[in-house]
Design a protein around this motif. Structure first.
Motif, PDB file in Angstrom:
ATOM      1  N   GLY A   1       0.808  -1.242  -0.046  1.00 29.88           N
ATOM      2  CA  GLY A   1       0.046  -0.136   0.019  1.00 29.88           C
ATOM      3  C   GLY A   1       0.863   1.272   0.008  1.00 29.88           C
ATOM      4  O   GLY A   1       2.048   1.172   0.042  1.00 29.88           O
ATOM      5  N   THR A   2       0.079   2.283  -0.029  1.00 26.43           N
ATOM      6  CA  THR A   2       0.903   3.763  -0.154  1.00 26.43           C
ATOM      7  C   THR A   2       0.017   4.579   0.999  1.00 26.43           C
ATOM      8  O   THR A   2      -1.134   4.571   0.936  1.00 26.43           O
ATOM      9  N   LEU A   3       1.054   5.539   1.476  1.00 25.98           N
ATOM     10  CA  LEU A   3       0.294   6.399   2.601  1.00 25.98           C
ATOM     11  C   LEU A   3       0.183   7.794   1.738  1.00 25.98           C
ATOM     12  O   LEU A   3       1.154   7.919   1.016  1.00 25.98           O
ATOM     13  N   TYR A   4      -0.775   8.432   1.950  1.00 24.52           N
ATOM     14  CA  TYR A   4      -1.186   9.686   1.539  1.00 24.52           C
ATOM     15  C   TYR A   4      -1.679  10.766   2.355  1.00 24.52           C
ATOM     16  O   TYR A   4      -2.515  10.173   3.537  1.00 24.52           O
ATOM     17  N   GLU A   5      -1.462  11.949   2.085  1.00 25.22           N
ATOM     18  CA  GLU A   5      -2.224  13.062   3.205  1.00 25.22           C
ATOM     19  C   GLU A   5      -3.495  13.517   2.456  1.00 25.22           C
ATOM     20  O   GLU A   5      -3.512  13.651   1.313  1.00 25.22           O
ATOM     21  N   PHE A   6      -4.594  13.561   3.527  1.00 20.95           N
ATOM     22  CA  PHE A   6      -5.725  14.105   2.935  1.00 20.95           C
ATOM     23  C   PHE A   6      -6.396  14.817   4.022  1.00 20.95           C
ATOM     24  O   PHE A   6      -6.651  14.126   5.160  1.00 20.95           O
ATOM     25  N   ALA A   7      -6.509  16.207   3.893  1.00 18.78           N
ATOM     26  CA  ALA A   7      -7.322  16.794   5.039  1.00 18.78           C
ATOM     27  C   ALA A   7      -6.360  16.929   6.257  1.00 18.78           C
ATOM     28  O   ALA A   7      -7.129  16.699   7.160  1.00 18.78           O
ATOM     29  N   GLY A   8      -5.217  16.784   6.014  1.00 18.93           N
ATOM     30  CA  GLY A   8      -4.381  16.681   7.370  1.00 18.93           C
ATOM     31  C   GLY A   8      -4.169  15.537   7.856  1.00 18.93           C
ATOM     32  O   GLY A   8      -3.480  15.312   9.063  1.00 18.93           O
ATOM     33  N   ILE A   9      -4.779  14.434   7.708  1.00 16.19           N
ATOM     34  CA  ILE A   9      -4.982  12.964   8.044  1.00 16.19           C
ATOM     35  C   ILE A   9      -4.097  12.178   7.124  1.00 16.19           C
ATOM     36  O   ILE A   9      -4.220  12.247   5.818  1.00 16.19           O
ATOM     37  N   THR A  10      -3.104  11.315   7.483  1.00 16.62           N
ATOM     38  CA  THR A  10      -2.709  10.427   6.813  1.00 16.62           C
ATOM     39  C   THR A  10      -3.274   9.190   6.492  1.00 16.62           C
ATOM     40  O   THR A  10      -3.788   8.370   7.378  1.00 16.62           O
ATOM     41  N   LEU A  11      -3.604   8.776   5.362  1.00 16.00           N
ATOM     42  CA  LEU A  11      -4.491   7.594   4.836  1.00 16.00           C
ATOM     43  C   LEU A  11      -3.502   6.439   3.926  1.00 16.00           C
ATOM     44  O   LEU A  11      -2.574   6.881   3.601  1.00 16.00           O
ATOM     45  N   TRP A  12      -4.152   5.456   3.895  1.00 17.24           N
ATOM     46  CA  TRP A  12      -3.473   4.371   3.453  1.00 17.24           C
ATOM     47  C   TRP A  12      -4.260   3.982   2.176  1.00 17.24           C
ATOM     48  O   TRP A  12      -5.825   3.585   2.379  1.00 17.24           O
ATOM     49  N   THR A  13      -3.452   3.534   1.063  1.00 19.35           N
ATOM     50  CA  THR A  13      -4.396   3.001  -0.213  1.00 19.35           C
ATOM     51  C   THR A  13      -3.664   1.885  -0.667  1.00 19.35           C
ATOM     52  O   THR A  13      -2.384   1.673  -0.460  1.00 19.35           O
ATOM     53  N   THR A  14      -4.472   0.794  -1.015  1.00 16.43           N
ATOM     54  CA  THR A  14      -3.661  -0.486  -1.495  1.00 16.43           C
ATOM     55  C   THR A  14      -3.260  -0.186  -2.882  1.00 16.43           C
ATOM     56  O   THR A  14      -3.658   0.569  -3.762  1.00 16.43           O
ATOM     57  N   ASP A  15      -2.006  -1.039  -3.196  1.00 13.39           N
ATOM     58  CA  ASP A  15      -1.508  -0.840  -4.463  1.00 13.39           C
ATOM     59  C   ASP A  15      -1.966  -2.160  -5.314  1.00 13.39           C
ATOM     60  O   ASP A  15      -1.746  -2.018  -6.613  1.00 13.39           O
ATOM     61  N   VAL A  16      -2.934  -2.713  -4.785  1.00 11.83           N
ATOM     62  CA  VAL A  16      -3.504  -3.872  -5.580  1.00 11.83           C
ATOM     63  C   VAL A  16      -4.556  -3.025  -6.621  1.00 11.83           C
ATOM     64  O   VAL A  16      -5.337  -2.082  -6.378  1.00 11.83           O
ATOM     65  N   GLN A  17      -4.509  -3.813  -7.934  1.00 10.50           N
ATOM     66  CA  GLN A  17      -4.890  -3.045  -9.242  1.00 10.50           C
ATOM     67  C   GLN A  17      -6.459  -3.062  -8.989  1.00 10.50           C
ATOM     68  O   GLN A  17      -7.124  -4.154  -8.544  1.00 10.50           O
ATOM     69  N   PRO A  18      -7.426  -2.152  -9.466  1.00 10.27           N
ATOM     70  CA  PRO A  18      -8.719  -2.276  -9.032  1.00 10.27           C
ATOM     71  C   PRO A  18      -9.491  -3.215  -9.658  1.00 10.27           C
ATOM     72  O   PRO A  18     -10.180  -3.867  -9.162  1.00 10.27           O
ATOM     73  N   TRP A  19      -9.099  -3.626 -10.957  1.00 11.56           N
ATOM     74  CA  TRP A  19      -9.934  -4.821 -11.525  1.00 11.56           C
ATOM     75  C   TRP A  19      -9.417  -6.089 -10.728  1.00 11.56           C
ATOM     76  O   TRP A  19     -10.537  -6.752 -11.014  1.00 11.56           O
ATOM     77  N   ARG A  20      -8.390  -6.007 -10.084  1.00 10.44           N
ATOM     78  CA  ARG A  20      -8.147  -7.510  -9.408  1.00 10.44           C
ATOM     79  C   ARG A  20      -9.204  -7.439  -8.168  1.00 10.44           C
ATOM     80  O   ARG A  20      -9.299  -8.391  -7.906  1.00 10.44           O
ATOM     81  N   LEU A  21      -9.286  -6.249  -7.773  1.00  5.27           N
ATOM     82  CA  LEU A  21     -10.177  -6.159  -6.401  1.00  5.27           C
ATOM     83  C   LEU A  21     -11.584  -6.588  -6.886  1.00  5.27           C
ATOM     84  O   LEU A  21     -11.950  -7.459  -6.233  1.00  5.27           O
TER      85      LEU A  21
END
Length: 185
Positions: A107-127
């Motif tokens: 996964g990858t961490l990213y900032e959104f509205a001052g909060i650090t969030l996580w998103t998966t690196d798994v491709q959307p089609w695989r999900l």
């Protein structure tokens, strides 16, 4: 020199980061199942809870069996979703730290509205494809891993014991094939 008994050595190999996080999670899942069963008399299986929401949109008799109990099932389903979001926004983002959580590597961490969030690196089609397979599997297996694995095994259901054995066997084979093919997110 004293060595640990064989069961402790095996547990250390299976759970190199310790078993406390799994014990806490298992306790909370078990507690939730007990509370739902005592309160409703219904075993708590997530696929049935999700399926019950279809009774709001479909007139098929298959879904109408849930009409009398669908409101609390929707609350339960929303609790799963909101709980995951709360976990992601607090513990997974690093806002709250605990020794029971160790970040994953897909996964990858990213900032959104001052909060650090996580998103998966798994491709959307695989999900999406994985979700379709899980949905088909829960219908063929007459329930999901939470229903069979927690409630069914806990009540010594022969169907659930066979189902869980099948789930595990297919998951192990799939994981080995995916690893052998070198598939990554």
């Amino acid at each position: 020199m004293v060595t640990d008994p064989l069961p402790l050595q095996m547990a250390a190999e299976l759970f190199p980061n310790g078993i406390s996080r799994y014990a806490v999670g298992g306790f909370l899942v078990g507690l939730g199942v007990v509370v739902i069963y005592i309160g409703t008399g219904i075993p708590a299986g997530a696929s049935t809870f999700l399926e019950s929401t279809l009774s709001y949109f479909s007139g098929q008799s298959r879904f109408q069996q849930y009409v009398s109990s669908r409101n609390w099932r929707v609350v339960f389903t929303l609790g799963i979703i909101l709980g995951a979001l709360a976990f992601a926004a607090t513990v997974q983002s690093g806002l709250i730290s605990t020794s029971l959580y160790e970040p994953g590597s897909t996964g990858t961490l990213y900032e959104f509205a001052g909060i650090t969030l996580w998103t998966t690196d798994v491709q959307p089609w695989r999900l999406f494809v994985g979700g379709i397979f899980v949905g088909i599997g829960t219908r063929i297996g007459k329930g999901c891993t939470s229903g069979h694995g927690v409630c069914g095994v806990g009540s010594a259901s022969k169907t659930s014991l066979a189902g869980v054995g099948t789930f595990l066997l297919v998951a192990i084979i799939t994981a080995q094939v995916v690893a052998a093919l070198g598939v990554s997110p």
